[in-house]
Write an enzyme that holds these catalytic residues in place. Sequence first.
Site, short mmCIF file in Angstrom:
data_model
loop_
_atom_site.label_atom_id
_atom_site.label_comp_id
_atom_site.label_asym_id
_atom_site.label_seq_id
_atom_site.Cartn_x
_atom_site.Cartn_y
_atom_site.Cartn_z
N ASN A 394 0.85 -1.19 0.00
CA ASN A 394 0.00 0.00 0.00
C ASN A 394 0.88 1.24 0.00
OD1 ASN A 394 -2.81 1.28 0.55
ND2 ASN A 394 -1.47 2.23 2.06
N GLU A 395 0.79 2.02 -1.07
CA GLU A 395 1.49 3.32 -1.16
C GLU A 395 2.96 3.23 -0.77
OE1 GLU A 395 -0.82 6.19 1.05
OE2 GLU A 395 -2.33 6.25 -0.52
N ASN A 449 -5.04 4.53 -4.69
CA ASN A 449 -5.66 5.34 -3.63
C ASN A 449 -5.69 6.76 -4.16
OD1 ASN A 449 -5.39 2.99 -2.20
ND2 ASN A 449 -3.78 3.73 -0.84
N TYR A 455 -7.55 15.71 -0.50
CA TYR A 455 -6.17 16.20 -0.42
C TYR A 455 -5.81 17.11 -1.60
CZ TYR A 455 -5.47 12.82 3.30
OH TYR A 455 -5.57 12.11 4.47
N TRP A 529 -12.81 4.71 1.74
CA TRP A 529 -11.92 4.86 2.89
C TRP A 529 -12.61 5.77 3.88
CZ3 TRP A 529 -8.09 1.92 4.28
CH2 TRP A 529 -7.32 2.33 5.39
N LYS A 550 -12.63 9.69 8.38
CA LYS A 550 -13.21 9.47 7.04
C LYS A 550 -14.25 8.35 7.04
CE LYS A 550 -9.27 11.30 4.54
NZ LYS A 550 -8.18 11.21 5.53
#
Length: 768
Positions: A394-395, A449, A455, A529, A550
């Site tokens: 993940n990321e 994502n 953001y 999310w 969130k």
Amino acid sequence: MRKTIGMNEAWKFIRQDVEQAERKAFNDEHWQHVTIPHTWNAIDGANGYEYYQGACWYRKTFSVEPSCEGNRLFIEFQGSNSITDVYVNGQHLGQHKGGYATFRFDVTDVVTYGTANVLAVKVDNTVADDVYPQKADFTFYGGIYRDVNMVVTAPVHFDLMDYGSQGVYIVQEQVSKEKAKLNIKTIVVNDGGEEKKVNLWVDIYDANHQIVTYATKEVVLTAGESQTVELPCIIDNPTLWQGRKNPYMYSASLSLISFNDTIDALSIPFGVRYFHVDPEKGFFLNGEHLPLHGVSRHQDRKDMGWAISEKEQVEDMGYIREIGASSIRLAHYQHSQFFYDLCDQEGMVVWAEIPFISIMSQYELDGINAKQQMIELIRQNYNHPSIIFWGIQNEIQIGGERPEVRRLVRELNALTKKEDPTRLTTMANVLFVNEEDEYNRMTDVIGYNKYYGWYHGKAEDFAPWLDKFHRINPDVALCISEYGAEGIVQYHSADPKVKDYTEEYHALFHEIVWKTFAERPFLWATYVWNMFDFGANIRDEGGVKGRNNKGLVTYDRKIKKDAFYMYKAHWSDDKFVHITSKRHVDRAESSMCVKVYSNCKEVTLYINGIEFQTKISDDKVFIFEHVPLMEGMNEIRAVSAEDNDFYVDIAKFNKVDEPNPSYEAPVEEKGEEVQNWFQMPDLDGELEELHITDDVYSTRCTFKELFENEEAAAVLHQFLGESFRERPTYSMTQGFKIDTLAEMAPDHFTDKLLYALNRELTRINKNK
Ligand code: GCB
């Protein structure tokens, strides 16, 4: 026969490292009494202050009946975060690294029978360079937070030491509507001192406990031998596991028989299914198209951290079922067996993953721990029909461009395919990974994502990006592995905007984004999310410390936010009407707009008992404009009649003179996609021409690179503000080049700012 004895009760605990606490004779009288599941961060893990990260000790006295002598004894930990050292009677049995998987130690030769034994466990949740995760947007709750058991087996038994698995893998070699061709692989161990002949039996039962088929084999094991035994098995005309429509489960009853004795036995639930993902049409289960309407879940709960019981897990599943989801991303680590079992039973399609997240270790470049956690995840969960996707990272690109990260991602993919060729691999790329990057082709299918509308950018930006990605990569199966916005139910606005933290923006964001996704069937899944707010101690969001807000449901699971009902209207067949903004009670305007989410066709609104209007809508959102308010309390009632049933919701709004200030989040720059943290430069005098070369710093560098150089860091501080690096979102952006962020937020990174940054940065030589 195998016995599993619970060891959750009567522990002593101390929240500090203590010398000699591993010894059998040790005075722990003044330690706290605790019960497992336990964490020492239940409160400080989600309040925004520093939470305790360090070594702590647990001790427990236990006895083993003399009748157990001659058997094998294992101590089993189902989850302990994150480095665990286990001692029995002062002897070190070993260390387990990683906070999420089951692990066991063989204690046969260290226990005494009929007298007291002491189990001492050191657990440490300090971040270690060779254990994942290294850094992430959630609290690393320390403690033995899942069950501890003693498992007693005969010397000949199904293996318990194969990466914490049950030693049984039901391989679905070929499944169709006509036939399920299975290969049941078991590892059988003879820990006894002499050769042993046993019969291995596998009986397959259907959901009504009727026997469907069986297979058997004679196994001869020499002393100390461990053997992998394969039993092919066929189910004719199987009932397939068809997701939420029909989560049909078989069970395999396995036994090892010697003469008249069953010396070991296991019962393993499983379901049979086949599936594929089409980059144009999405996900198919057993040949049927199944839209994966997904949510993500973290395992913590307010005031409990990760030390939750089955009750909380059943509740979590209840919310996910209610919203009508068909898929869950169980982020960002291995969840409890109990939860995967629930997913099997409920028919949820699962993405399961390891915590190889955000940043790869700086020193341990072989990925030993990531690989270990991957093998544990797969072997321990191999038989769950719900799991279709293995997530390998993940990321992980956040830490910046490093060849070893790419290599390890490729290796993890190869390892996962080798361990389990029957499932699909996937991963969640950070938003700045370029559409043409090879990361998009390393796993079978891919996820991004993306946080447009929070953001950066606007919720509407999803559509052009999705279409662009699909145009460039028509053969890559894409999903949105995360998307979301903060929603704090204290805050309200009749004119919601990005970054205002209101329940209304949260709902509106999801409305817009869901519509965009629903129009793009090429997406194989989308995952909100997050289903639930969760503890993230580094955060301070909209006046709420220590939380990521969130979620569609609050951290204490008491409030379903409006956005919950938006999804329920789209995903669930259970009819309802829901008036939104009910918590926005005080209204200073003389009329208001009432928004109703419903999966009924027609909704009628009554104001103070008088019929106002009826609306018909197909898109689940009913908007009633100019609803007049009388001075004081007004009762709004939304009613729908369908199939001889009535569905009603009531809200009360108070007409007041002045807006209620408590509805506003204490944040500035509402409506801005990126907070305005920087100083606009004064550009005095002539503008000089800048030469950006590879040997000097510039806005072509990543934030990480720049912060690593003292002088460049000072320039960033000057223009972006002192606190830039402390922002929770910094961990998201440190792998970004400033130019990339500037493309996403051109209003903020103006040409003037970029020029000023480059003028200063290009004066610093990288090799100096
Ligand atoms: C992400 C991360 C997730 C964070 C989320 C956020 O991309 O994968 O762990 O919690 O963003 O809310 O920022």
